[in-house]
Scaffold this active site. Structure first.
Site, PDB file in Angstrom:
ATOM      1  N   GLN A 123       0.836  -1.195   0.000  1.00 42.76           N
ATOM      2  CA  GLN A 123       0.000   0.000   0.000  1.00 42.76           C
ATOM      3  C   GLN A 123       0.877   1.254   0.000  1.00 42.76           C
ATOM      4  O   GLN A 123       2.094   1.178   0.152  1.00 42.76           O
ATOM      5  CB  GLN A 123      -0.917  -0.007   1.218  1.00 42.76           C
ATOM      6  N   HIS A 164      -7.282   3.252  20.695  1.00 42.09           N
ATOM      7  CA  HIS A 164      -6.434   2.240  21.318  1.00 42.09           C
ATOM      8  C   HIS A 164      -6.879   1.895  22.738  1.00 42.09           C
ATOM      9  O   HIS A 164      -6.854   0.725  23.133  1.00 42.09           O
ATOM     10  CB  HIS A 164      -4.971   2.715  21.313  1.00 42.09           C
ATOM     11  N   ASP A 204       1.317   0.300  13.895  1.00 43.31           N
ATOM     12  CA  ASP A 204       1.836   1.542  14.481  1.00 43.31           C
ATOM     13  C   ASP A 204       2.271   1.363  15.927  1.00 43.31           C
ATOM     14  O   ASP A 204       2.942   2.225  16.495  1.00 43.31           O
ATOM     15  CB  ASP A 204       0.804   2.663  14.382  1.00 43.31           C
ATOM     16  N   ASP A 249       0.762 -12.816   7.404  1.00 40.52           N
ATOM     17  CA  ASP A 249      -0.641 -12.595   7.091  1.00 40.52           C
ATOM     18  C   ASP A 249      -1.491 -13.012   8.300  1.00 40.52           C
ATOM     19  O   ASP A 249      -1.391 -14.144   8.774  1.00 40.52           O
ATOM     20  CB  ASP A 249      -1.022 -13.418   5.861  1.00 40.52           C
ATOM     21  N   ASP A 285      -7.128  -5.308  14.924  1.00 41.55           N
ATOM     22  CA  ASP A 285      -6.878  -3.897  14.621  1.00 41.55           C
ATOM     23  C   ASP A 285      -6.602  -3.793  13.130  1.00 41.55           C
ATOM     24  O   ASP A 285      -5.486  -3.519  12.701  1.00 41.55           O
ATOM     25  CB  ASP A 285      -5.698  -3.389  15.453  1.00 41.55           C
ATOM     26  N   THR A 318      -7.268  -2.681   8.984  1.00 44.01           N
ATOM     27  CA  THR A 318      -7.694  -1.592   8.126  1.00 44.01           C
ATOM     28  C   THR A 318      -9.131  -1.876   7.686  1.00 44.01           C
ATOM     29  O   THR A 318      -9.727  -2.880   8.070  1.00 44.01           O
ATOM     30  CB  THR A 318      -6.773  -1.486   6.907  1.00 44.01           C
ATOM     31  N   ASP A 319      -9.699  -1.001   6.887  1.00 44.85           N
ATOM     32  CA  ASP A 319     -11.060  -1.229   6.400  1.00 44.85           C
ATOM     33  C   ASP A 319     -11.081  -2.427   5.455  1.00 44.85           C
ATOM     34  O   ASP A 319     -10.039  -2.847   4.939  1.00 44.85           O
ATOM     35  CB  ASP A 319     -11.571   0.029   5.697  1.00 44.85           C
TER      36      ASP A 319
END
Length: 281
Positions: free
Chosen positions: A31, A62, A86, A138, A156, A158-159
């Site tokens: 990405q 968080h 992150d 993965d 957690d 991503t969309d």
């Protein structure tokens, strides 16, 4: 608007953040990563121009995805984080002295290294904690394997587009349940229900077929625009019924200072407005 980053996550709604200074802009294997400074939100990280985390408001997301399940459980020792490159989720989980091991599975090593270099305040030393096990893999494949059981699993992600899409499937949730210890808790991020209602509906349909207690709870994160964000909750245990006085005692014993989470907010977060209730199958 060349000095603005426009997020195009939704078909007919967009937000934009002013770029005071672009610090990083590069493609990884998976990405496009950017980090820039914004006067209100501090440093902002985006993936394919979709906001992932900001220095100013990350504490809300968080804190609610870690402290709610950990304090509701009451005796969690092993935590699995799927995603979270992150380091913010690991940061909050590791604040609990009773947590013996946090395993973090992140598909993109570039995100982790990027966050260490450009957003060190988000992880706040979590990557150096000996209780953290970082696995670059993965998340869906990791969940399919046989292995250790976890008291709390935090997705957690991503969309549900691109690399994150597989983390919203019935198959993934089924494998996640198999990796839970008795009375373990699975929590997930499920977007903003006002704009992404189908995401919550689909997850709750899967959870209700898998768990004795399937629910969701809410928190308002300014940069996840469009209303409050929903978090999925699934367990076969009694954790959601933990009395307020017990949550208060556990929170006090943990000795954690928070800026959003409180035991009262914890309980109230499960009270859903009508439009969200209508999305639940």
């Amino acid at each position: 608007m060349s000095d603005w980053v426009r997020e195009r996550l939704h078909r007919d709604f967009a937000q934009a953040l002013r770029v005071e200074r672009m610090l990083y802009d590069s493609e990884t294997a998976h990405q496009r990563l950017k980090v820039f400074e914004n006067p209100t939100f501090g440093r902002v990280m985006t993936l394919d121009d979709v906001v992932q985390v900001t220095e100013a408001d990350n504490f809300i997301y968080h804190e609610m995805l870690t402290h709610v399940p950990i304090l509701a459980h009451g005796s969690a020792r092993r935590v699995l984080i799927v995603g979270g490159g992150d380091g913010g989720m690991a940061r909050e989980a590791l604040r609990h002295a009773g947590i013996e091991r946090v395993t973090m599975v992140e598909i993109d090593a570039g995100v982790v290294e990027f966050a260490k270099d450009y957003l060190p305040g988000i992880s706040a030393g979590a990557f150096d904690d000996p209780r953290l096990e970082l696995v670059i893999a993965d998340g869906a494949e990791f969940m399919r394997r046989d292995g250790a059981a976890f008291d709390v699993i935090i997705v957690d992600s991503t969309d549900p587009v691109g690399p994150g899409e597989v983390l919203f499937t019935d198959s993934f949730y089924g494998h996640a349940k198999r990796r839970l210890a008795p009375d373990g808790i699975l929590v997930t991020q499920n977007g903003v229900p006002f704009l992404q209602g189908a995401e919550l509906t689909n997850t709750m349909r899967a959870f209700r077929s898998l768990f004795a207690d399937a629910a969701c709870y809410l928190a308002t994160v300014p940069t996840y625009a469009g209303g409050p964000m929903a978090f999925g909750w699934g367990t076969d245990g009694p954790a959601r019924e933990t009395p307020l006085d017990v949550l208060r005692g556990r929170f006090e014993a943990a000795g954690i200072a928070t800026d959003y989470y409180t035991p009262e907010v914890h309980q109230a977060a499960f009270a859903l407005p009508g439009y969200v209730q209508k999305l639940l199958p």
